[in-house]
Design an enzyme around this catalytic site. Structure first.
Site, PDB file in Angstrom:
ATOM      1  N   CYS A 124      75.888  61.043  37.454  1.00  9.78           N
ATOM      2  CA  CYS A 124      77.050  61.307  38.300  1.00  9.78           C
ATOM      3  C   CYS A 124      77.946  60.079  38.465  1.00  9.78           C
ATOM      4  O   CYS A 124      79.080  60.195  38.916  1.00  9.78           O
ATOM      5  CB  CYS A 124      76.619  61.834  39.656  1.00  9.78           C
ATOM      6  SG  CYS A 124      75.796  60.600  40.699  1.00  9.78           S
ATOM      7  N   ARG A 155      69.017  65.140  45.531  1.00 13.17           N
ATOM      8  CA  ARG A 155      69.747  63.987  44.987  1.00 13.17           C
ATOM      9  C   ARG A 155      70.605  63.394  46.095  1.00 13.17           C
ATOM     10  O   ARG A 155      71.593  63.974  46.520  1.00 13.17           O
ATOM     11  CB  ARG A 155      70.645  64.405  43.812  1.00 13.17           C
ATOM     12  CG  ARG A 155      71.570  63.272  43.326  1.00 13.17           C
ATOM     13  CD  ARG A 155      72.292  63.652  42.036  1.00 13.17           C
ATOM     14  NE  ARG A 155      73.140  64.816  42.202  1.00 13.17           N
ATOM     15  CZ  ARG A 155      74.453  64.772  42.491  1.00 13.17           C
ATOM     16  NH1 ARG A 155      75.049  63.597  42.678  1.00 13.17           N
ATOM     17  NH2 ARG A 155      75.159  65.889  42.602  1.00 13.17           N
ATOM     18  N   CYS A 182      73.205  61.138  46.759  1.00 10.49           N
ATOM     19  CA  CYS A 182      74.292  60.492  46.014  1.00 10.49           C
ATOM     20  C   CYS A 182      74.967  59.498  46.958  1.00 10.49           C
ATOM     21  O   CYS A 182      75.690  59.884  47.874  1.00 10.49           O
ATOM     22  CB  CYS A 182      75.267  61.552  45.529  1.00 10.49           C
ATOM     23  SG  CYS A 182      76.595  60.903  44.510  1.00 10.49           S
TER      24      CYS A 182
END
Length: 324
Positions: free
Chosen positions: A240, A293, A295
């Site tokens: 990402c 996740r 982030c």
């Protein structure tokens, strides 16, 4: 509270009404009980004790949490409530039931009790007559004696009232290791992007931030407070363009809040102590790591490499880097 950690010690210091009330003021003392200790009969009454025929001393059973208060401090504070050179007399109270003593039930406490009393005795020109022996027996006193000064605020006490206030302040809560800073301090401390991300809910550019491709061993801490948040063993490459973690060190360190900005429904992640915006958490993480996740913006973090963790105060987290 985990009762397995609670310890007990017994203090005889004259009239047990005041001694109990004194110890009740100290942070870390979790329970008290007044009674009669180290006598030669069974289950004596108050009338029998004051007849000077039983050998019992008015004593306070003190239960305390050693993670909050140290036995040495309890002994030091106890000495402030007595004249340790006075035999069988404290204040206006006279008789062997008013003798002073520290009685232990755990053999491991013997050295602490004896060494502390010996150390404190150096402050007196007369011999200190405080008993430092194992508890032989203890019988709970009548109910009307329990917490007597709470029930009778104007009741007799040989301890000077100001000492109760001193006891309240003698073991204050330690200052938090990590604290939120004010906006002025943060503006001076942080770079523009760090301030924008953490204080204004900003987002840095993907693949153009400090830690997106950082995979050395170490710990990631809140840039605003220094509090540990994530560990390298939970970091993974998500593609990402931002640092991705399967979980924080502990959920207690973060807050998760619903975020409906920019026409999306997401879950924002913030540091609990610093209240800094960190990023968002999604359900598209590796299944073998829990499926999440986190982030996180690099600008909200500071990375401490493994070989610097100890000297920078994060040594206790080194075991987290051990491969499972």
């Amino acid at each position: 509270m985990d009762n397995t950690n609670i310890r007990e010690i017994y203090f005889a210091g004259g009239c047990f009404w005041g001694t109990e009330h004194f110890f009740q003021q100290i942070r870390g003392v979790v329970a008290t009980e007044v009674g009669y200790a180290n006598g030669k009969t069974i289950n004596p009454t108050y009338e029998q004790v004051v007849s000077h025929t039983t050998g019992f001393a008015e004593t306070v059973k003190v239960k305390y949490d050693p993670e909050q208060v140290d036995l040495k401090l309890l002994i030091d504070l106890y000495f402030k409530t007595i004249d340790p050179t006075s035999l069988n007399k404290q204040g206006n109270d006279r008789g062997d039931q008013y003798r002073t003593g520290i009685y232990y039930t755990d053999k491991k406490d013997e050295d602490v009790v004896k060494s502390e009393v010996e150390k404190l005795a150096k402050n007196y020109s007369k011999p200190v007559v405080v008993e430092t022996i194992a508890l032989k027996n203890f019988y709970k006193a009548e109910d009307y004696h329990q917490e007597y000064l709470d029930k009778n605020p104007g009741g007799y006490c040989h301890i000077e009232p100001g000492l109760f206030e001193m006891a309240k302040n003698a073991n204050p809560l330690p200052k938090p290791k990590y604290q939120k800073q004010d906006q002025k301090a943060l503006k001076e401390k942080l770079s523009p992007i760090q301030y924008q991300v953490t204080q204004e809910n900003g987002t840095e550019r993907p693949f153009q931030n400090e830690y997106w491709d950082e995979f050395r061993e170490g710990i990631y801490v809140d840039i605003t407070t220094g509090e540990p948040l994530f560990i390298s063993t939970d970091k993974f490459e998500s593609g990402c363009g931002w640092p991705s973690f399967s979980k924080p060190i502990t959920k207690k360190l973060i807050d998760e809040k619903l975020d409906k900005t920019f026409g999306m429904t997401r879950v924002e992640v913030r540091s609990k102590t610093g209240d800094a915006h960190l990023g968002h958490v999604f359900n598209d993480g590796p299944q073998d790591k829990g499926g999440l996740r986190y982030c996180i913006n690099s600008a909200s973090l500071k990375f401490i490499p493994k070989d610097e963790m100890d000297k920078k105060g994060y040594g206790e987290y080194l075991p987290l880097l051990e491969k499972k």
